[in-house]
Design a protein around this motif. Sequence first.
Motif, PDB file in Angstrom:
ATOM      1  N   SER A 206     -24.698  22.689 -19.430  1.00 55.05           N
ATOM      2  CA  SER A 206     -25.108  23.265 -20.706  1.00 55.05           C
ATOM      3  C   SER A 206     -26.327  24.167 -20.567  1.00 55.05           C
ATOM      4  O   SER A 206     -26.515  25.104 -21.350  1.00 55.05           O
ATOM      5  N   VAL A 207     -27.163  23.918 -19.559  1.00 53.26           N
ATOM      6  CA  VAL A 207     -28.330  24.764 -19.322  1.00 53.26           C
ATOM      7  C   VAL A 207     -27.885  26.179 -18.950  1.00 53.26           C
ATOM      8  O   VAL A 207     -28.356  27.173 -19.506  1.00 53.26           O
ATOM      9  N   LEU A 208     -26.944  26.256 -18.012  1.00 52.35           N
ATOM     10  CA  LEU A 208     -26.451  27.557 -17.555  1.00 52.35           C
ATOM     11  C   LEU A 208     -25.624  28.262 -18.616  1.00 52.35           C
ATOM     12  O   LEU A 208     -25.559  29.491 -18.652  1.00 52.35           O
ATOM     13  N   GLU A 209     -24.992  27.496 -19.486  1.00 50.53           N
ATOM     14  CA  GLU A 209     -24.208  28.095 -20.563  1.00 50.53           C
ATOM     15  C   GLU A 209     -25.094  28.627 -21.683  1.00 50.53           C
ATOM     16  O   GLU A 209     -24.691  29.529 -22.415  1.00 50.53           O
ATOM     17  N   THR A 210     -26.299  28.084 -21.804  1.00 49.21           N
ATOM     18  CA  THR A 210     -27.197  28.458 -22.898  1.00 49.21           C
ATOM     19  C   THR A 210     -28.157  29.571 -22.513  1.00 49.21           C
ATOM     20  O   THR A 210     -28.358  30.532 -23.266  1.00 49.21           O
ATOM     21  N   ILE A 211     -28.767  29.457 -21.347  1.00 48.32           N
ATOM     22  CA  ILE A 211     -29.806  30.411 -20.936  1.00 48.32           C
ATOM     23  C   ILE A 211     -29.177  31.759 -20.584  1.00 48.32           C
ATOM     24  O   ILE A 211     -28.242  31.820 -19.783  1.00 48.32           O
ATOM     25  N   PRO A 212     -29.689  32.851 -21.154  1.00 47.91           N
ATOM     26  CA  PRO A 212     -29.146  34.194 -20.860  1.00 47.91           C
ATOM     27  C   PRO A 212     -29.656  34.735 -19.522  1.00 47.91           C
ATOM     28  O   PRO A 212     -30.355  35.761 -19.463  1.00 47.91           O
ATOM     29  N   PHE A 213     -29.322  34.046 -18.437  1.00 46.97           N
ATOM     30  CA  PHE A 213     -29.892  34.398 -17.133  1.00 46.97           C
ATOM     31  C   PHE A 213     -29.441  35.764 -16.620  1.00 46.97           C
ATOM     32  O   PHE A 213     -30.080  36.339 -15.738  1.00 46.97           O
ATOM     33  N   GLU A 214     -28.353  36.296 -17.182  1.00 48.57           N
ATOM     34  CA  GLU A 214     -27.906  37.624 -16.756  1.00 48.57           C
ATOM     35  C   GLU A 214     -28.935  38.698 -17.123  1.00 48.57           C
ATOM     36  O   GLU A 214     -28.940  39.790 -16.550  1.00 48.57           O
ATOM     37  N   ARG A 215     -29.805  38.416 -18.090  1.00 47.30           N
ATOM     38  CA  ARG A 215     -30.828  39.375 -18.498  1.00 47.30           C
ATOM     39  C   ARG A 215     -32.069  39.301 -17.618  1.00 47.30           C
ATOM     40  O   ARG A 215     -32.974  40.137 -17.748  1.00 47.30           O
ATOM     41  N   ASN A 216     -32.109  38.335 -16.743  1.00 54.40           N
ATOM     42  CA  ASN A 216     -33.295  38.137 -15.919  1.00 54.40           C
ATOM     43  C   ASN A 216     -33.383  39.164 -14.794  1.00 54.40           C
ATOM     44  O   ASN A 216     -32.420  39.866 -14.486  1.00 54.40           O
ATOM     45  N   SER A 217     -34.518  39.185 -14.163  1.00 54.67           N
ATOM     46  CA  SER A 217     -34.759  40.090 -13.043  1.00 54.67           C
ATOM     47  C   SER A 217     -33.857  39.740 -11.865  1.00 54.67           C
ATOM     48  O   SER A 217     -33.443  38.585 -11.700  1.00 54.67           O
ATOM     49  N   ASN A 218     -33.590  40.723 -11.030  1.00 54.55           N
ATOM     50  CA  ASN A 218     -32.864  40.475  -9.786  1.00 54.55           C
ATOM     51  C   ASN A 218     -33.813  40.106  -8.651  1.00 54.55           C
ATOM     52  O   ASN A 218     -33.361  39.842  -7.532  1.00 54.55           O
ATOM     53  N   GLU A 219     -35.106  40.045  -8.934  1.00 55.70           N
ATOM     54  CA  GLU A 219     -36.102  39.743  -7.909  1.00 55.70           C
ATOM     55  C   GLU A 219     -36.481  38.260  -7.959  1.00 55.70           C
ATOM     56  O   GLU A 219     -35.877  37.467  -8.657  1.00 55.70           O
ATOM     57  N   PHE A 220     -37.526  37.900  -7.223  1.00 59.48           N
ATOM     58  CA  PHE A 220     -37.909  36.493  -7.097  1.00 59.48           C
ATOM     59  C   PHE A 220     -38.394  35.887  -8.410  1.00 59.48           C
ATOM     60  O   PHE A 220     -38.317  34.667  -8.596  1.00 59.48           O
ATOM     61  N   VAL A 221     -38.883  36.705  -9.325  1.00 55.85           N
ATOM     62  CA  VAL A 221     -39.381  36.173 -10.592  1.00 55.85           C
ATOM     63  C   VAL A 221     -38.254  35.600 -11.452  1.00 55.85           C
ATOM     64  O   VAL A 221     -38.510  34.953 -12.472  1.00 55.85           O
ATOM     65  N   PHE A 222     -37.006  35.795 -11.044  1.00 57.60           N
ATOM     66  CA  PHE A 222     -35.858  35.182 -11.731  1.00 57.60           C
ATOM     67  C   PHE A 222     -36.093  33.693 -11.947  1.00 57.60           C
ATOM     68  O   PHE A 222     -35.810  33.159 -13.032  1.00 57.60           O
ATOM     69  N   ASP A 223     -36.590  33.001 -10.928  1.00 59.28           N
ATOM     70  CA  ASP A 223     -36.793  31.553 -11.029  1.00 59.28           C
ATOM     71  C   ASP A 223     -37.773  31.189 -12.134  1.00 59.28           C
ATOM     72  O   ASP A 223     -37.556  30.239 -12.897  1.00 59.28           O
ATOM     73  N   THR A 224     -38.878  31.932 -12.213  1.00 61.89           N
ATOM     74  CA  THR A 224     -39.860  31.673 -13.261  1.00 61.89           C
ATOM     75  C   THR A 224     -39.263  31.941 -14.636  1.00 61.89           C
ATOM     76  O   THR A 224     -39.428  31.143 -15.573  1.00 61.89           O
ATOM     77  N   GLN A 225     -38.580  33.060 -14.770  1.00 63.11           N
ATOM     78  CA  GLN A 225     -37.955  33.396 -16.050  1.00 63.11           C
ATOM     79  C   GLN A 225     -37.005  32.285 -16.494  1.00 63.11           C
ATOM     80  O   GLN A 225     -36.995  31.900 -17.662  1.00 63.11           O
ATOM     81  N   PHE A 226     -36.246  31.761 -15.557  1.00 62.07           N
ATOM     82  CA  PHE A 226     -35.263  30.731 -15.891  1.00 62.07           C
ATOM     83  C   PHE A 226     -35.945  29.476 -16.439  1.00 62.07           C
ATOM     84  O   PHE A 226     -35.517  28.921 -17.457  1.00 62.07           O
ATOM     85  N   LEU A 227     -37.004  29.025 -15.796  1.00 64.01           N
ATOM     86  CA  LEU A 227     -37.673  27.809 -16.265  1.00 64.01           C
ATOM     87  C   LEU A 227     -38.383  28.023 -17.593  1.00 64.01           C
ATOM     88  O   LEU A 227     -38.389  27.135 -18.457  1.00 64.01           O
ATOM     89  N   VAL A 228     -38.991  29.190 -17.776  1.00 71.23           N
ATOM     90  CA  VAL A 228     -39.633  29.476 -19.061  1.00 71.23           C
ATOM     91  C   VAL A 228     -38.581  29.538 -20.165  1.00 71.23           C
ATOM     92  O   VAL A 228     -38.792  29.038 -21.282  1.00 71.23           O
ATOM     93  N   GLN A 229     -37.436  30.108 -19.870  1.00 77.34           N
ATOM     94  CA  GLN A 229     -36.328  30.121 -20.835  1.00 77.34           C
ATOM     95  C   GLN A 229     -35.867  28.697 -21.146  1.00 77.34           C
ATOM     96  O   GLN A 229     -35.575  28.365 -22.298  1.00 77.34           O
ATOM     97  N   ALA A 230     -35.821  27.849 -20.131  1.00 76.61           N
ATOM     98  CA  ALA A 230     -35.395  26.464 -20.343  1.00 76.61           C
ATOM     99  C   ALA A 230     -36.339  25.742 -21.301  1.00 76.61           C
ATOM    100  O   ALA A 230     -35.899  24.970 -22.169  1.00 76.61           O
ATOM    101  N   VAL A 231     -37.640  26.000 -21.155  1.00 79.41           N
ATOM    102  CA  VAL A 231     -38.613  25.408 -22.080  1.00 79.41           C
ATOM    103  C   VAL A 231     -38.377  25.944 -23.491  1.00 79.41           C
ATOM    104  O   VAL A 231     -38.376  25.193 -24.474  1.00 79.41           O
ATOM    105  N   HIS A 232     -38.171  27.263 -23.606  1.00 74.50           N
ATOM    106  CA  HIS A 232     -37.943  27.877 -24.912  1.00 74.50           C
ATOM    107  C   HIS A 232     -36.741  27.263 -25.623  1.00 74.50           C
ATOM    108  O   HIS A 232     -36.792  27.011 -26.841  1.00 74.50           O
ATOM    109  N   PHE A 233     -35.668  27.001 -24.876  1.00 73.87           N
ATOM    110  CA  PHE A 233     -34.447  26.472 -25.488  1.00 73.87           C
ATOM    111  C   PHE A 233     -34.443  24.946 -25.589  1.00 73.87           C
ATOM    112  O   PHE A 233     -33.441  24.352 -25.999  1.00 73.87           O
TER     113      PHE A 233
END
Length: 290
Positions: A206-233
């Motif tokens: 459900s985490v991967l189905e909810t978080i819009p990870f396709e909008r994230n960076s293609n660089e290393f900061v992807f990981d940070t964006q993902f966790l911050v998004q997880a907190v937001h949701f």
Amino acid sequence: MPPVGDRGTPLMPVVNRPLADARHEIFRVERITEPESREPTKRRHRIIAVMPAYNAEMTLAATLADMPPGSVDEVILVDDGSTDRTVEVAREIGLTVFVHPENKGYGGNQKTCYREALARGAEIVVMIHPDYQYDSRVIPHAVGFIELGICDIVLGSRIRSRQEALDGGMPRYKYLSNRILTAVENCALGQNLADFHSGFRVYRRSVLETIPFERNSNEFVFDTQFLVQAVHFGFRLGDIPVPVRYFPEASSINFQRSLKYGFSTLGVVAQFWLHRLHIRQSQLFQKKSY
């Protein structure tokens, strides 16, 4: 039952141990039969491990060898334009392999990993680097926290203690930056994680189905964006200690890229608060559009 590859054949147990000097510079790969003392791990969900790979020929088999038998149903490797034999080795072992003809970056690699894992029916996704840095023996333990309903995301913490991290080979500048960034992120996001920047992660579907990870960076900061998004949701984050190894074959970013990553991480935290305070909306924190 053991995981299967893209040709429908079971993954044969692989035992790989580094035979090297103090810097772990030489690897030897061997295949032997599964030890009778290692009983398959019991599971209740379909678990797929994904490996974002780049030039992992020398360490892939060792990473797989430490996975407890039966701990995952399938292993997906996404090769990001490697120049070595990563793809050939992965196919010989029997993994499900996807290849980027050109390098798309660390974040771009993970996007393919998660798309394919969801498409193949994963209920729990384990992301682990194939560079033998993170100890894959902990997979069933991390998965257990999700199966018990305690967490939605489990991270592997590399920093159980300062001395252990430094003795394991973590560069001092990397340790210091990790401690500072993790403290800032915990404070800003209301979390209490030991290591916000781990390359070992386990997600509920459900985490991967909810978080819009396709909008994230293609660089290393992807990981940070993902966790911050997880907190937001509103997902529940937790962590467990995981032994790590630092040696020449293990992937790592240099000081200059680490500096860029650090400032990018602080930028993502700022985006989170600007969005939360309705000052500046960000697509990173908006629901997926289907």
